[in-house]
Design a protein around this motif. Structure first.
Motif, short mmCIF file in Angstrom:
data_model
loop_
_atom_site.label_atom_id
_atom_site.label_comp_id
_atom_site.label_asym_id
_atom_site.label_seq_id
_atom_site.Cartn_x
_atom_site.Cartn_y
_atom_site.Cartn_z
N GLY A 111 -17.96 -4.00 -12.91
CA GLY A 111 -16.14 -4.47 -11.70
C GLY A 111 -14.96 -3.68 -12.28
N ALA A 113 -12.09 -4.44 -13.07
CA ALA A 113 -11.18 -4.89 -14.01
C ALA A 113 -12.06 -3.21 -14.62
N TYR A 115 -13.16 -1.11 -14.43
CA TYR A 115 -13.45 0.12 -13.95
C TYR A 115 -11.69 1.16 -13.76
N VAL A 116 -10.79 -0.17 -13.47
CA VAL A 116 -10.14 0.37 -13.87
C VAL A 116 -9.48 0.73 -15.41
N MET A 117 -9.86 -0.08 -16.25
CA MET A 117 -9.90 0.17 -17.84
C MET A 117 -10.50 0.84 -18.25
N CYS A 151 -18.69 -8.91 -10.82
CA CYS A 151 -17.73 -9.26 -12.48
C CYS A 151 -18.10 -9.95 -13.49
N LEU A 152 -18.36 -9.92 -14.04
CA LEU A 152 -18.67 -10.58 -14.90
C LEU A 152 -17.26 -12.03 -16.06
N GLY A 153 -16.22 -11.84 -15.47
CA GLY A 153 -15.01 -12.43 -15.38
C GLY A 153 -14.02 -12.84 -16.57
N VAL A 154 -14.35 -11.66 -17.22
CA VAL A 154 -13.72 -12.11 -18.61
C VAL A 154 -12.79 -10.98 -18.17
N CYS A 155 -11.49 -10.45 -17.66
CA CYS A 155 -10.61 -9.27 -17.66
C CYS A 155 -9.57 -8.79 -18.03
N ASP A 156 -9.61 -10.09 -18.88
CA ASP A 156 -8.67 -9.78 -19.45
C ASP A 156 -8.78 -8.58 -21.28
N ARG A 157 -10.54 -9.07 -21.34
CA ARG A 157 -10.42 -7.83 -21.66
C ARG A 157 -11.55 -7.22 -21.82
N ILE A 160 -15.71 -4.36 -20.79
CA ILE A 160 -16.16 -5.85 -21.45
C ILE A 160 -17.99 -5.76 -21.04
N TYR A 167 -21.01 -11.39 -26.64
CA TYR A 167 -19.81 -10.37 -25.63
C TYR A 167 -19.36 -9.21 -26.60
N PRO B 220 -16.29 -7.83 -6.51
CA PRO B 220 -16.11 -7.16 -7.84
C PRO B 220 -14.74 -7.02 -8.73
N ARG B 226 -15.89 -19.33 -9.16
CA ARG B 226 -16.39 -20.02 -9.77
C ARG B 226 -15.40 -20.52 -11.11
N GLN B 377 -6.65 -8.53 -12.18
CA GLN B 377 -7.91 -7.61 -13.27
C GLN B 377 -6.25 -6.03 -13.32
N VAL B 383 -3.52 -11.05 -18.15
CA VAL B 383 -4.38 -11.65 -17.48
C VAL B 383 -4.94 -12.45 -17.22
N TYR B 465 -15.39 5.51 -6.04
CA TYR B 465 -15.75 3.82 -7.00
C TYR B 465 -16.09 2.75 -5.99
#
Lengths: 204, 569
Positions: A111, A113, A115-117, A151-157, A160, A167, B220, B226, B377, B383, B465
């Motif tokens: 996702g 997040a 990608y930019v990381m 997006c897996l939704g764990v964007c602060d880590r 991932i 995880y 993304p 959710r 993000q 975050v 991307y």
């Protein structure tokens, strides 16, 4: 996604359907088991039957890790439709697999997040080091990777991945490879993953 | 197990009992431990923390609750501990091993705030923390407070009282008038006024009618919908029921992305509980109105977030958009009038009915009323998921709410509107975040997902991307999108490899125009927007690649070529 794939979504586009002789014995889908799962999907009319096909396929996909042509036949029979129709769904929706998973299963988040990381490097690494693209399985059948476009939704880590039940966050190429090696050396498999009812009928 | 509530009186009695029980729990002389479990904290071991709390308190009268996260992903896993005679205190960064110390009251240094109005023992209230102080929570009001799996909790906090109001104290027209007065616009991205949609839905003559909730969220960069399912599923359900009752629909669907198992599980539980109490089904609370609720799940196709594609997916076929008209409110699911709303939009409805459209319209800006859930993000310090008034500036969001950039990361831009709009740059951070303000600079509120990127991200590579995402997710129905996006990726790859020409920029603009003008659905029509935005905001980076063969971020293959060339010299 490092796309060598054409624009069609889904593993079929890159790999083609598995021929029966490629399927490891433990990945063969027990059709009686599928019928038992389907028996929870009651429908009262045509509309409800149509609406439940996707949910049923999701249960089969989650339980066995993929949906074989034979299983698709059984699903079609249960809902009074054709195998072509069911197969059409399997190849359209990215979550479904039409060939078995390897022993370990990784969802690699790609996702924005991630990608930019730097997840592009991880996707590239899978190809370079493990020789697998999105949806592919290593030649030894140990690892299957699905690159997640959502997006897996764990964007602060980020970046991932989810490997079997665990995880791994803040990934680097090294830590990703290490996680994969540890999983392969360990005794677990994707079947350990925690799958709280992914789909299912409203009326069971 | 509770029996069906057959009248408004029965509901009121149930509500009073639930409120009493709720009060007793907080006033009681036992420990109340609330572990924040949602799909992001599970990844960090929240289930192990929950198990550890249960184990540590076994045999005592302590209450261990499974609540959802409050949006502050940066401090997960978080646990709220309430001791007798003390206010509830939220602690962050709790691992399973920390639980005994936490319950013994030794981890004061990890206390983030008091959930309440006053400080306690030197710990300030949570709402004074800079992550929370700019927030105003309508949808997220009870995130981390109620147990999403407990309908009694939700009802104690007021759930379904708006439904009862619509059923017994208002006409459907009055209810729709409140939604119209509130100026509630669609939270999925398009910003269409919900009141107008509901009015046309009510006026549609064909029967039966359907209400459909779009909880697909396949972008993304967004995870808000959710989280509503995980944090307060009853708000969505109540919104669905109010929409169905006022529009005259007897069946409501919630279409949830299949990738979100916890959201699906908690929403199904909410539906089952509400059915048990008679809040769903035949003759709701004895009002004579009936609504059936069905949950349907997607299969990981981004396109299914588009209205008509979503309905095809519900009908169990490939999700490919169709031409309009007829609009779905005239002919949608099963060719019947269908009222389609985003999850967050519907989750705002109970509060609007309860407090009035006038109240809601005063929040935010004149064109964008209310609050918006926003996700971020990128390399930021905090975050997380927030809900603020519409009209907050991007600068406040980034610098204060989300804590600014992490050390070693230099701000370069914010991608807005997911894969459907362009970025905004450092000089544009003063723009207000609402439906209309950012469009003039090529940005977009969209569904509220923002991606902050730093100096390590190359705009050309980022554009590739985003375009590649649209290429893979194209449903392949119509040619401009199906063939156009691969063409754009091909040109971008040429530039990334160092083989680009200046004419490629205008070629991409022309190709983009074809895709925008000729694609069938809304997603195709905006697919080239991120590329165009990147080209506009970071023209120099594109030119550097083409003319000087330099990728400043070092992420394009062109850099590798240069390194090799330098080594050969």
């Amino acid at each position: 996604m490092e796309d060598t794939a054409p624009t069609i979504v889904g593993p079929l586009a890159t790999n083609g359907p598995a021929s029966p002789r490629d399927i490891p014995p433990d990945a063969i889908i027990d059709l009686d088991e599928v019928r038992r799962m389907l028996s929870h999907f009651h429908y009262r009319d045509f509309q409800e039957a149509q609406e439940l096909i996707l949910s049923a396929l999701q249960e089969v996909n989650e339980h066995f890790g993929w949906v074989s042509l034979e299983a698709a036949d059984v699903v079609a029979e249960h809902f009074g439709t054709t195998a072509t129709r069911v197969y059409g769904l399997l190849t359209f929706y990215a979550d479904f697999r039409t060939e078995p998973r390897g022993k370990h299963f990784m969802l690699l988040c790609h996702g924005m997040a991630c990608y930019v990381m730097g997840s592009q490097r991880l996707v590239q690494n899978l190809e370079d080091v493990w020789g697998i693209a999105d949806g592919g399985t290593t030649a030894d059948g140990e690892l299957t990777v699905q690159v997640v476009n959502g997006c897996l939704g764990v964007c602060d880590r980020a970046p991932i991945c989810k490997l079997d039940a665990d995880y791994f966050g803040d990934l680097t190429v090294e830590s990703l490879n290490e996680a994969i090696r540890a999983a392969i050396a360990g005794s677990g498999s994707w079947r350990d993953a925690h799958h709280p009812v992914a789909a299912g009928s409203n009326h069971d | 197990m509770t029996d069906r509530l057959a009248s408004k009186d029965a509901f009121d009695r149930f509500q009073r009992a639930a409120a009493d029980r709720w009060q007793r729990m907080w006033d009681g002389d036992q420990l109340v431990v609330s572990v924040q479990v949602d799909s992001s904290s599970v990844a960090k071991g929240a289930l192990r923390v929950l198990a550890a709390c249960r184990e540590a308190t076994a045999g005592t009268n302590a209450i261990v609750r499974e609540v959802s996260g409050n949006g502050a992903m940066w401090m997960e896993p978080a646990v709220e501990v309430k001791r007798p005679g003390e206010p509830p205190i939220v602690y962050g960064w709790i691992a399973a091993e920390d639980v005994p110390a936490l319950l013994a009251g030794q981890l004061r240094d990890r206390a983030v705030g008091v959930r309440g109005t006053e400080a306690f023992a030197g710990i300030p209230p949570l709402h004074e923390h800079s992550f929370f102080k700019h927030q105003l929570r309508i949808v997220m009001e009870d995130f981390g407070v109620i147990e999403p799996g407990s309908i009694e909790d939700a009802i104690a906090r007021g759930a379904y009282s708006s439904l009862a109001k619509v059923l017994f104290d208002m006409t459907p027209e009055e209810a729709i008038a409140e939604v119209t007065a509130a100026n509630l616009r669609g939270r999925g991205g398009a910003g269409f006024p919900a009141g107008i949609k509901w009015e046309s839905g009510r006026k549609a003559r064909n029967q039966p009618k359907f209400v459909v909730v779009n909880s697909h969220e396949g972008e993304p960069n967004v995870y808000k919908d959710r989280r509503i399912h995980e944090g307060d599923p009853h708000k969505i359900l109540e919104g669905m029921l109010i929409s169905s009752v006022t529009c005259g629909a007897e069946r409501a669907y919630n279409y949830i992305g299949g990738e979100y198992p916890l959201a699906i599980k908690r929403f199904r539980k909410a539906v089952a509980d509400a059915e048990r109490l008679g809040l769903i089904g035949e003759n709701i609370l004895g009002s004579g109105k009936s609504v059936e609720v069905r949950v349907r799940t997607g299969g990981g196709a981004y396109i299914c977030g588009e209205g008509s594609a979503l309905m095809y997916s519900v009908m169990g076929v490939r999700g490919q958009p169709r031409t309009k008209p007829p609009r779905s409110v005239e002919e949608g699911l099963w060719r019947r009038p269908t009222i389609l709303n985003n999850t967050e939009t519907l989750a705002n409805v109970p509060a609007i009915i309860n407090k009035g459209g006038e109240w809601f319209s005063q929040i935010g800006t004149s064109n964008s009323a209310g609050t918006k859930m926003m996700t971020v993000q990128g390399p930021l310090k905090r975050v997380g998921l927030v809900e603020t008034r519409m009209g907050i500036t991007m600068r406040t969001l980034i610098d204060e709410v989300w804590g600014g950039m992490r050390d070693g990361h230099v701000f370069k831009g914010v991608q807005t509107g997911g894969v459907s709009a362009g970025p905004i740059t450092g000089g544009q951070l003063g723009y207000a975040v609402d439906f209309d303000s950012m469009t003039e600079i090529g940005g977009m509120l969209g569904s509220g997902g923002f991606v902050v990127f730093d100096q390590h991200v190359c705009p050309v590579d980022f554009a590739r991307y985003l375009t590649a995402f649209n290429r893979v997710e194209s449903c392949s129905k119509c040619v401009p999108c199906h063939r156009g996006n691969p063409a754009l990726v091909e040109i971008l790859d040429r530039i990334r490899l160092g083989g680009g020409a200046v004419e490629d920029l205008s070629l991409m603009e022309r190709t983009s125009k074809h895709i925008i003008d000729l694609s069938l659905c809304g997603l195709g029509q905006v697919a080239p927007m991120p590329l165009l935005g990147m080209m506009k905001s970071y023209t120099q980076d594109f030119l550097d690649h083409i003319e000087n063969h330099v990728c400043a971020a070092g992420s394009c293959p062109i850099s590798a070529t240069r390194v090799l060339a330098a080594a050969a010299d």
